[in-house]
Design a protein around this motif. Structure first.
Motif, PDB file in Angstrom:
ATOM      1  N   THR A 177       0.791  -1.266   0.036  1.00  0.00           N
ATOM      2  CA  THR A 177      -0.040   0.021  -0.030  1.00  0.00           C
ATOM      3  C   THR A 177       1.004   1.317  -0.035  1.00  0.00           C
ATOM      4  OG1 THR A 177      -1.738  -1.112   1.189  1.00  0.00           O
ATOM      5  CG2 THR A 177      -1.635   1.357   1.277  1.00  0.00           C
ATOM      6  N   THR A 232       1.245  -5.492   4.069  1.00  0.00           N
ATOM      7  CA  THR A 232       0.242  -6.344   4.866  1.00  0.00           C
ATOM      8  C   THR A 232      -0.015  -7.642   4.392  1.00  0.00           C
ATOM      9  OG1 THR A 232      -1.687  -5.383   3.597  1.00  0.00           O
ATOM     10  CG2 THR A 232      -1.062  -4.168   5.688  1.00  0.00           C
ATOM     11  N   PRO A 236      -5.794  -5.128   4.262  1.00  0.00           N
ATOM     12  CA  PRO A 236      -5.886  -4.341   5.583  1.00  0.00           C
ATOM     13  C   PRO A 236      -7.384  -3.591   5.609  1.00  0.00           C
ATOM     14  CG  PRO A 236      -4.616  -2.934   4.266  1.00  0.00           C
ATOM     15  CD  PRO A 236      -5.093  -4.240   3.387  1.00  0.00           C
ATOM     16  N   THR A 238      -8.961  -0.238   8.393  1.00  0.00           N
ATOM     17  CA  THR A 238      -8.869   0.945   9.087  1.00  0.00           C
ATOM     18  C   THR A 238      -9.743   0.830  10.096  1.00  0.00           C
ATOM     19  OG1 THR A 238      -7.684   2.065   7.525  1.00  0.00           O
ATOM     20  CG2 THR A 238      -8.310   3.309   9.184  1.00  0.00           C
ATOM     21  N   THR A 254      -1.632  -5.596  14.479  1.00  0.00           N
ATOM     22  CA  THR A 254      -1.358  -4.274  14.193  1.00  0.00           C
ATOM     23  C   THR A 254      -0.128  -3.754  13.235  1.00  0.00           C
ATOM     24  OG1 THR A 254      -2.301  -3.903  16.488  1.00  0.00           O
ATOM     25  CG2 THR A 254      -1.352  -1.980  15.507  1.00  0.00           C
ATOM     26  N   TRP A 257      -0.566   3.209  12.830  1.00  0.00           N
ATOM     27  CA  TRP A 257      -1.768   4.056  13.454  1.00  0.00           C
ATOM     28  C   TRP A 257      -1.215   5.387  13.591  1.00  0.00           C
ATOM     29  CZ3 TRP A 257       1.516   0.410  15.803  1.00  0.00           C
ATOM     30  CH2 TRP A 257       2.589   0.978  17.056  1.00  0.00           C
ATOM     31  N   SER A 258      -2.422   6.327  13.578  1.00  0.00           N
ATOM     32  CA  SER A 258      -2.080   7.970  13.326  1.00  0.00           C
ATOM     33  C   SER A 258      -1.450   8.604  14.407  1.00  0.00           C
ATOM     34  CB  SER A 258      -3.342   8.589  12.892  1.00  0.00           C
ATOM     35  OG  SER A 258      -4.295   8.275  13.885  1.00  0.00           O
ATOM     36  N   ILE A 294      -4.631   0.841  11.726  1.00  0.00           N
ATOM     37  CA  ILE A 294      -4.571   0.018  10.356  1.00  0.00           C
ATOM     38  C   ILE A 294      -4.083  -1.516  10.874  1.00  0.00           C
ATOM     39  CG2 ILE A 294      -3.621  -0.691   8.216  1.00  0.00           C
ATOM     40  CD1 ILE A 294      -2.636   2.390   7.926  1.00  0.00           C
ATOM     41  N   GLN A 296      -4.312  -6.002   9.902  1.00  0.00           N
ATOM     42  CA  GLN A 296      -4.206  -7.080   9.126  1.00  0.00           C
ATOM     43  C   GLN A 296      -5.052  -8.204   9.573  1.00  0.00           C
ATOM     44  OE1 GLN A 296      -0.235  -7.667   7.984  1.00  0.00           O
ATOM     45  NE2 GLN A 296       0.222  -8.452   9.927  1.00  0.00           N
TER      46      GLN A 296
END
Length: 308
Positions: A177, A232, A236, A238, A254, A257-258, A294, A296
């Motif tokens: 991605t 992934t 994946p 979100t 995992t 992450w933001s 995010i 998987q």
């Protein structure tokens, strides 16, 4: 039936009582046009020559395909799906797009290299042009990164690709991605980083409180303007994190992450003592705040930048 000339309802009449138009003319007007194939046929060689006007083998004039050759055309079309040329057409390198990172397919990243990028060590599967690969130096990136890599035991997991050409990267058949950070910050499991542009600022981080969980969990922080590529297992998803909706994930599933999320760990004693055996779900990551995680559909065992 209505008259095509004036729109009058004519019923079964042979002529329109309003304008006198013949029914035969109406039928011809409503009849669907006959589709004519553009494929051509060489009667001398008894082969289909596509849209060519002359046969490439004998030079004879190509003709429309006769009915007797229709079955032959169908057989040739079926066989052509599995020809070497058909395979080459399906799998040929794409020359589309002008971004630094482009997807050749779901599992292969094409880096349009003109300068330098960082990539996961060992991820190069092919390249064209003039490219040099260099294993990351232990001290590259400064003393802070050097110390963190020594603590995590994860030095030299990156390599640089410098020069010009096309570099093709992949990682064990995992899905690739591409993300354009555009100034934002993202935290990614170190094992799921495939590549990132040199303009991206990066650092290895240890998860606070993770040491007692599994001997230490490390991720890589990426921020700035430029592209990154993550991998992934499978497709994946979100998950949105909001103040009233924390998200709990299996560390092994995992991916990223933001920024702006608080993270701690939840221990499930019941799962940990189930039948006297340890469970992969004993420890969960708890994300709170505003952002996203995010994950998987796969539990990836320890690797990359630390244990997960």
């Amino acid at each position: 039936m209505n008259c095509s000339n004036c729109g009058e309802d004519i019923g079964e009449a042979k002529f329109c009582p309003q304008c006198g138009t013949k029914i035969e003319e109406i039928l011809v007007a409503e009849e669907a046009p006959v589709e004519i194939s553009s494929e051509k046929y060489c009667p001398e060689c008894d082969v289909i020559v596509g849209e060519a006007k002359f046969c490439p083998d004998c030079g004879g004039k190509a003709e429309p395909i006769p009915e007797k050759a229709v079955e032959k055309v169908e057989k040739q079309s079926y066989a052509s799906k599995y020809s070497v040329q058909a395979f080459l057409d399906r799998t040929a390198e794409k020359f589309e797009g002008n971004e630094v990172f482009e997807l050749e397919n779901d599992y292969l990243l094409d880096v349009n290299l003109d300068g330098r990028v960082w990539a996961k060590l060992g991820s190069m599967v092919a390249y064209t042009g003039e490219v040099k690969f260099k294993k990351q130096s232990s001290l590259e990136g400064g003393i802070d990164k050097f110390i963190m890599k020594k603590v995590s035991g994860e030095s030299s997991k990156l390599m640089s690709a410098s020069g010009y050409g096309n570099v093709f990267l992949a990682d064990d058949g995992k899905r690739v991605t591409i993300l354009n950070l555009e100034g934002s910050r993202l935290y990614v499991n170190g094992n799921d980083i495939l590549a990132f542009e040199e303009s991206i600022d990066w650092d290895i981080k240890m998860m606070s409180g993770a040491g007692s969980m599994s001997g230490g969990m490390f991720n890589i922080r990426l921020q700035g303007h430029g592209m990154i590529a993550i991998t992934t297992h499978y497709t994946p998803i979100t998950l949105a994190v909001t103040p009233d909706r924390p998200v709990y994930t299996d560390p092994n599933a995992t991916v990223a992450w933001s920024d702006g999320l608080s993270i701690d760990y939840k221990t499930d004693v019941n799962l940990g003592t189930l039948l006297g055996r340890s469970s992969g779900e004993t420890f969960q990551m708890a994300f709170r705040g505003n952002g996203f995680v995010i994950i998987q559909p796969y539990e990836e065992i320890a690797g990359g930048y630390g244990k997960v």
